[in-house]
Design a protein around this motif. Sequence first.
Motif, PDB file in Angstrom:
ATOM      1  N   ALA A  10       0.825  -1.201   0.000  1.00  9.60           N
ATOM      2  CA  ALA A  10       0.000   0.000   0.000  1.00  9.60           C
ATOM      3  C   ALA A  10       0.863   1.257   0.000  1.00  9.60           C
ATOM      4  O   ALA A  10       0.498   2.272  -0.585  1.00  9.60           O
ATOM      5  N   ASN A  11       2.006   1.214   0.664  1.00 11.39           N
ATOM      6  CA  ASN A  11       2.856   2.400   0.792  1.00 11.39           C
ATOM      7  C   ASN A  11       4.193   2.180   0.081  1.00 11.39           C
ATOM      8  O   ASN A  11       4.976   1.321   0.473  1.00 11.39           O
ATOM      9  N   LYS A  12       4.415   2.968  -0.957  1.00 15.83           N
ATOM     10  CA  LYS A  12       5.685   2.868  -1.677  1.00 15.83           C
ATOM     11  C   LYS A  12       6.737   3.695  -0.943  1.00 15.83           C
ATOM     12  O   LYS A  12       6.428   4.727  -0.342  1.00 15.83           O
ATOM     13  N   ASN A  13       8.003   3.236  -1.031  1.00 13.34           N
ATOM     14  CA  ASN A  13       9.085   3.997  -0.437  1.00 13.34           C
ATOM     15  C   ASN A  13       9.359   5.244  -1.274  1.00 13.34           C
ATOM     16  O   ASN A  13       9.255   5.211  -2.504  1.00 13.34           O
ATOM     17  N   LYS A  14       9.748   6.331  -0.594  1.00  9.11           N
ATOM     18  CA  LYS A  14      10.043   7.586  -1.277  1.00  9.11           C
ATOM     19  C   LYS A  14      11.299   7.419  -2.119  1.00  9.11           C
ATOM     20  O   LYS A  14      12.266   6.778  -1.680  1.00  9.11           O
ATOM     21  N   LYS A  15      11.290   7.974  -3.337  1.00 12.87           N
ATOM     22  CA  LYS A  15      12.447   7.886  -4.224  1.00 12.87           C
ATOM     23  C   LYS A  15      13.545   8.815  -3.701  1.00 12.87           C
ATOM     24  O   LYS A  15      13.310  10.002  -3.502  1.00 12.87           O
ATOM     25  N   ARG A  16      14.714   8.252  -3.440  1.00 10.49           N
ATOM     26  CA  ARG A  16      15.846   9.052  -2.937  1.00 10.49           C
ATOM     27  C   ARG A  16      16.685   9.486  -4.124  1.00 10.49           C
ATOM     28  O   ARG A  16      17.338   8.677  -4.767  1.00 10.49           O
ATOM     29  N   VAL A  17      16.633  10.767  -4.445  1.00 12.47           N
ATOM     30  CA  VAL A  17      17.327  11.282  -5.622  1.00 12.47           C
ATOM     31  C   VAL A  17      18.611  11.987  -5.219  1.00 12.47           C
ATOM     32  O   VAL A  17      18.785  12.403  -4.071  1.00 12.47           O
ATOM     33  N   GLY A  18      19.521  12.121  -6.196  1.00 11.41           N
ATOM     34  CA  GLY A  18      20.775  12.833  -5.950  1.00 11.41           C
ATOM     35  C   GLY A  18      21.741  12.050  -5.095  1.00 11.41           C
ATOM     36  O   GLY A  18      22.469  12.611  -4.285  1.00 11.41           O
ATOM     37  N   ARG A  19      21.783  10.711  -5.234  1.00 10.81           N
ATOM     38  CA  ARG A  19      22.662   9.871  -4.409  1.00 10.81           C
ATOM     39  C   ARG A  19      23.712   9.168  -5.267  1.00 10.81           C
ATOM     40  O   ARG A  19      24.116   8.060  -4.958  1.00 10.81           O
ATOM     41  N   GLY A  20      24.101   9.781  -6.374  1.00 12.66           N
ATOM     42  CA  GLY A  20      25.161   9.212  -7.204  1.00 12.66           C
ATOM     43  C   GLY A  20      24.608   8.532  -8.445  1.00 12.66           C
ATOM     44  O   GLY A  20      23.439   8.187  -8.530  1.00 12.66           O
ATOM     45  N   ILE A  21      25.526   8.325  -9.425  1.00 14.41           N
ATOM     46  CA  ILE A  21      25.154   7.789 -10.722  1.00 14.41           C
ATOM     47  C   ILE A  21      24.573   6.375 -10.600  1.00 14.41           C
ATOM     48  O   ILE A  21      23.601   6.034 -11.254  1.00 14.41           O
ATOM     49  N   ALA A  22      25.142   5.553  -9.742  1.00 20.93           N
ATOM     50  CA  ALA A  22      24.729   4.157  -9.618  1.00 20.93           C
ATOM     51  C   ALA A  22      23.288   4.018  -9.133  1.00 20.93           C
ATOM     52  O   ALA A  22      22.624   3.033  -9.439  1.00 20.93           O
ATOM     53  N   GLY A  24      20.792   5.646 -10.090  1.00 21.70           N
ATOM     54  CA  GLY A  24      19.839   5.834 -11.172  1.00 21.70           C
ATOM     55  C   GLY A  24      19.217   7.212 -11.226  1.00 21.70           C
ATOM     56  O   GLY A  24      18.733   7.633 -12.262  1.00 21.70           O
ATOM     57  N   GLN A  25      19.213   7.924 -10.110  1.00 18.62           N
ATOM     58  CA  GLN A  25      18.673   9.293 -10.088  1.00 18.62           C
ATOM     59  C   GLN A  25      19.743  10.252  -9.575  1.00 18.62           C
ATOM     60  O   GLN A  25      19.478  11.100  -8.740  1.00 18.62           O
ATOM     61  N   GLY A  26      20.960  10.090 -10.094  1.00 15.31           N
ATOM     62  CA  GLY A  26      22.072  10.947  -9.679  1.00 15.31           C
ATOM     63  C   GLY A  26      22.147  12.206 -10.529  1.00 15.31           C
ATOM     64  O   GLY A  26      21.253  12.510 -11.306  1.00 15.31           O
ATOM     65  N   LYS A  27      23.263  12.935 -10.408  1.00 20.73           N
ATOM     66  CA  LYS A  27      23.545  14.150 -11.157  1.00 20.73           C
ATOM     67  C   LYS A  27      22.382  15.139 -11.103  1.00 20.73           C
ATOM     68  O   LYS A  27      22.198  15.832 -10.114  1.00 20.73           O
TER      69      LYS A  27
END
Length: 159
Positions: A10-22, A24-27
Amino acid sequence: MKYNDLQVSANKNKKRVGRGIAAGQGKTAGRGTKGQNARTGKKLRAMFQGGQRPLAQAVPKARGFKSLRTPAQVVYLDHLNAFDGKTVDNALLFTEGYIATPFHTVKVIARGELKAKVDLKVQAASASVVKAIEKAGGSFEKVPTPLRKSAKDIESDEK
């Protein structure tokens, strides 16, 4: 695979962005490159349209309110002349085509003259209608709006 076989929470984990290229949501962290929206501390109002007048501000507000109550179905007094000596209720008015559905409130209002003697059993009638019915020798009884029966209730009545 069936819909009920899916394993979802029911509850998705929050997407953690800006944590490096590996990760997937870095730069650029999903913000694109450059521009006002890419900068840190970006806080714009929800309706901000780049300095242009917001559409929600330009369109006038809707005034008043809309009632959710369904208005009563109207039957006129002179229609009752067709039911001489009968008991008139929602079901009879529906079968004769004077109302659209027997499961809504019906109100009889004055128009024309009543010559027939009728026993009226509906939800409402104007004071002048009640007077006219009693003058013609009939009677008026206020009854609750009939409820629509479910398939289960109909089966139990037949047994």
